[in-house]
Design an enzyme around this catalytic site. Structure first.
Site, PDB file in Angstrom:
ATOM      1  N   ASN A  30       0.137 -73.683  -6.285  1.00  0.00           N
ATOM      2  CA  ASN A  30      -0.929 -72.222  -6.113  1.00  0.00           C
ATOM      3  C   ASN A  30      -1.268 -71.403  -7.482  1.00  0.00           C
ATOM      4  O   ASN A  30      -0.530 -71.163  -8.635  1.00  0.00           O
ATOM      5  CB  ASN A  30      -0.217 -71.325  -4.838  1.00  0.00           C
ATOM      6  N   ARG A  31      -2.522 -70.806  -6.960  1.00  0.00           N
ATOM      7  CA  ARG A  31      -2.679 -69.744  -8.358  1.00  0.00           C
ATOM      8  C   ARG A  31      -2.110 -68.816  -8.057  1.00  0.00           C
ATOM      9  O   ARG A  31      -2.198 -67.554  -9.653  1.00  0.00           O
ATOM     10  CB  ARG A  31      -4.221 -70.159  -8.407  1.00  0.00           C
TER      11      ARG A  31
END
Ligand code: C5P
Length: 236
Positions: A30-31
């Protein structure tokens, strides 16, 4: 005499994003950059706490003066969090934990072959670490008094088409049962990897929601000062 607000306290902070492997070279991630969690670790350290940073994948280095435990997956983070929570006064779950992981991890690199069907990835649910920490705290497993450990969750809400972020967050706070919930309103270009943030801190005790914005350091200072305040309400 002057005393730092978290002197003598042990604070565990998870940061960054978990990575869930598919095969030896690929993962689902994920970011999360880890910047908010690292800023919290700095603020807690500067407030006098002994800090344990449970570091998932981060784009920034861990700060000096904190104990670092590196983890990759949600299951590894769970092990590290349950162990660290056993004698922590405060646990802050700022990591972005994958809700799902691949059901199977291939021992060898998944090959691209023309004679086979396109691969399908089956996902299974990861445990909710925050919820488990709250349950264990409430059962007195930590060895601290039932109200002796403060647990802080994070929520990244996009809202719905009506943008009702606050209502979602209130429901999440009740469901998860943590003491404080730090709510981010995430949009496509907001928060992730940025140096600034804007949050609302909700308290289960029902005290007024508190807004904080500015650099991730400013937001961390507000969160840590709120934690100091909440701890003193319990054990002055
Ligand atoms: O339910 P949601 O993922 O929005 O909740 C976010 C909060 O729950 C964060 O504090 C995050 O660190 C924590 N979390 C967790 N275990 C998971 C998923 C989220 O502890 N499997």
């Amino acid at each position: 005499d002057f005393q730092l607000p978290l002197a003598g306290k042990t604070v565990t902070i998870s940061a960054g994003g978990t990575r869930e492997p598919l095969d030896p070279v690929r993962f689902l991630g994920n970011r999360s950059s880890g910047k908010q969690g690292v800023a919290l670790a700095v603020a807690a350290r500067n407030a006098g706490a002994t800090v344990r940073l449970l570091a998932a994948h981060m784009e920034v280095p861990p700060p000096p003066g904190v104990e670092v435990v590196n983890v990759e997956t949600a299951l590894q983070l769970r092990e590290a969090a349950l162990a660290a929570a056993a004698d922590s006064d405060v646990v802050i779950m700022s990591a972005a934990v994958a809700d799902f992981r691949p059901a199977e991890i291939s021992d060898t690199k998944i090959k691209k072959r023309d004679d086979t069907a396109d691969p399908v990835i089956t996902l299974v649910r990861n445990p909710d670490i925050l919820q488990e920490l709250v349950e264990r705290r409430n059962q007195g497993v930590t060895g601290l008094a039932a109200d002796g450990q403060l647990i802080v969750g994070f929520a990244a809400e996009t809202g719905d088409q009506h943008g009702d972020v606050r209502a979602y967050a209130e429901a999440k706070l009740q469901r998860k049962g943590c003491d404080l919930l730090v709510v981010n309103h995430v949009g496509s270009d907001k928060v992730f990897g940025k140096d600034t943030n804007s949050v609302v801190i909700l308290a289960r005790s029902g005290s007024e929601p508190q807004e904080a914005s500015g650099t991730k350091a400013d937001v961390s200072a507000a969160i840590i000062s709120r934690i100091g305040f909440e701890l003193n309400q319990v054990s002055p």
